[in-house]
Write an enzyme that holds these catalytic residues in place. Structure first.
Site, PDB file in Angstrom:
ATOM      1  N   GLY A   1      52.855  38.477   1.379  1.00  0.00           N
ATOM      2  CA  GLY A   1      52.613  37.794   0.123  1.00  0.00           C
ATOM      3  C   GLY A   1      51.130  37.774  -0.219  1.00  0.00           C
ATOM      4  O   GLY A   1      50.348  38.580   0.274  1.00  0.00           O
TER       5      GLY A   1
ATOM      6  N   HIS B   1      48.580  45.803  -2.908  1.00  0.00           N
ATOM      7  CA  HIS B   1      50.029  45.696  -2.757  1.00  0.00           C
ATOM      8  C   HIS B   1      50.753  46.317  -3.949  1.00  0.00           C
ATOM      9  O   HIS B   1      51.798  46.960  -3.799  1.00  0.00           O
ATOM     10  CB  HIS B   1      50.451  44.231  -2.629  1.00  0.00           C
TER      11      HIS B   1
ATOM     12  N   GLN C   1      52.294  37.032  14.593  1.00  0.00           N
ATOM     13  CA  GLN C   1      51.121  37.903  14.634  1.00  0.00           C
ATOM     14  C   GLN C   1      49.821  37.139  14.480  1.00  0.00           C
ATOM     15  O   GLN C   1      48.744  37.738  14.439  1.00  0.00           O
ATOM     16  CB  GLN C   1      51.220  39.006  13.585  1.00  0.00           C
TER      17      GLN C   1
ATOM     18  N   GLY D   1      49.730  49.988   3.735  1.00  0.00           N
ATOM     19  CA  GLY D   1      48.389  50.328   3.290  1.00  0.00           C
ATOM     20  C   GLY D   1      47.522  50.867   4.411  1.00  0.00           C
ATOM     21  O   GLY D   1      47.588  50.398   5.546  1.00  0.00           O
ATOM     22  N   GLU D   2      46.689  51.840   4.084  1.00  0.00           N
ATOM     23  CA  GLU D   2      45.774  52.392   5.073  1.00  0.00           C
ATOM     24  C   GLU D   2      44.653  51.426   5.436  1.00  0.00           C
ATOM     25  O   GLU D   2      43.969  51.640   6.438  1.00  0.00           O
ATOM     26  CB  GLU D   2      45.170  53.704   4.563  1.00  0.00           C
TER      27      GLU D   2
ATOM     28  N   SER E   1      41.753  42.668   0.010  1.00  0.00           N
ATOM     29  CA  SER E   1      42.414  41.934   1.086  1.00  0.00           C
ATOM     30  C   SER E   1      42.730  40.531   0.598  1.00  0.00           C
ATOM     31  O   SER E   1      41.953  39.943  -0.176  1.00  0.00           O
ATOM     32  CB  SER E   1      41.507  41.853   2.315  1.00  0.00           C
TER      33      SER E   1
ATOM     34  N   ARG F   1      42.423  38.024   2.271  1.00  0.00           N
ATOM     35  CA  ARG F   1      41.424  37.132   2.853  1.00  0.00           C
ATOM     36  C   ARG F   1      40.093  37.148   2.101  1.00  0.00           C
ATOM     37  O   ARG F   1      39.211  36.337   2.392  1.00  0.00           O
ATOM     38  CB  ARG F   1      41.205  37.483   4.330  1.00  0.00           C
TER      39      ARG F   1
END
Length: 291
Positions: free
Chosen positions: A42, A48, A72, A158-159, A196, A198
């Site tokens: 999410g 995304h 994780q 995603g890479e 990201s 984050r």
């Protein structure tokens, strides 16, 4: 038939249980439809969206999973702080052509008595594992469950999380999952910062500094491609990152598929990978070395 009626967000059906998920995917299969899966936690951003759009181009029906996977996260990491933006995520999914969002709870994914994990080696060793030793066991377990639950033709990752992509690719090969694992190129801001979830934690000053990671990788990759000694180019990049104020976890040159250490450009396709902290935020990035 589904045990409960799915909720709807405009054109995106939302299911919360494996039974409902399998009922919908089963109906598509009976109709001869191909299926793609985009697994996420999410807090969706343009990276995304690129995954979902790539999935839609390659399959008739796209399943988006949204699950903040607790296994994780280490006890010291930001599980409780991880952004949860379901309504906005579903709006983005609708715009990208997603047909179904699978939004399970932790109790659905890890019911009472759950005790199975996946043992990893190969590309899971080193790099992230040196700093987050339980991370990929959690990733591999939840991804394996999602691939089995959805049974897609293709799953897209995603890479930006390159080691994760390598681990998942190895996982699918090793346990013979009938799915194509596809990486999708990292989406970046105009100044090079990899998108990201984050990034929202960065202060304005930290955000201004963050693109140093990509610049350092780019300069190192260019130097190696032009004949510089790999070790010297990597060390220069490390100095550049730490001088900018980052606390460096790693900046390494690795084999692009196995992620094994390399000493020479003759050892195969190469990838530069970095993880570093600025303030309270940990950023990762990677780029190929164009040889």
């Amino acid at each position: 038939m589904p045990s409960t009626a799915p909720a709807f967000s405009p054109n995106v059906a939302v299911v919360h249980t494996v039974a409902d998920l399998r009922a919908q995917v089963g109906a598509w299969r009976k109709a001869g439809k191909s299926v793609a899966l985009v697994p996420t936690m999410g807090a969706l951003h343009a990276g995304h969206v690129a995954l979902m759009e790539a999935a839609r181009r390659q399959a008739d029906m796209v399943v988006l999973s949204i699950f903040v996977n607790p296994t994780q996260f280490a006890p010291t990491e930001d599980l409780s702080r991880y952004p949860r933006t379901l309504e906005a995520d579903l709006a983005k999914a609708q715009g990208a052509g997603v047909a179904l969002a699978f939004v399970p709870s932790a109790a659905d994914m890890y019911p009472d008595g759950f005790c199975t994990t996946i043992s990893l080696a190969g590309p899971a060793l080193g790099l992230e594992t040196d700093f987050r030793p339980t991370h990929f066991a959690g990733v591999a377990t939840v991804v394996a469950k999602l691939l089995i639950q959805v049974a897609p033709d293709i799953a897209l990752f995603g890479e930006k999380d390159y080691q994760q992509l390598a681990v998942v690719s190895q996982l699918a090969r090793d346990i013979d999952l009938p799915v194509t694992i596809q990486g999708v190129q990292t989406v970046r801001e105009a100044d090079g910062l990899a998108l990201s979830s984050r990034n929202v934690y960065l202060s304005p000053t930290e955000r201004a500094t963050a693109p140093v990671l990509h610049r350092a990788l780019t300069q190192a990759a260019k130097a190696i491609a032009e004949g510089a000694q790999p070790a010297a180019a990597v060390e220069t990049a490390r100095v550049q990152v730490t001088a900018a104020g980052f606390a460096l976890d790693y900046l390494e040159l690795r084999h692009a598929r196995t992620l094994a250490p390399v000493a020479s450009v003759t050892e195969g396709p190469l990838r530069l990978l970095v993880a570093a902290r600025i303030g309270t935020t940990r950023l990762i990035d990677n780029i190929p070395v164009p040889l």
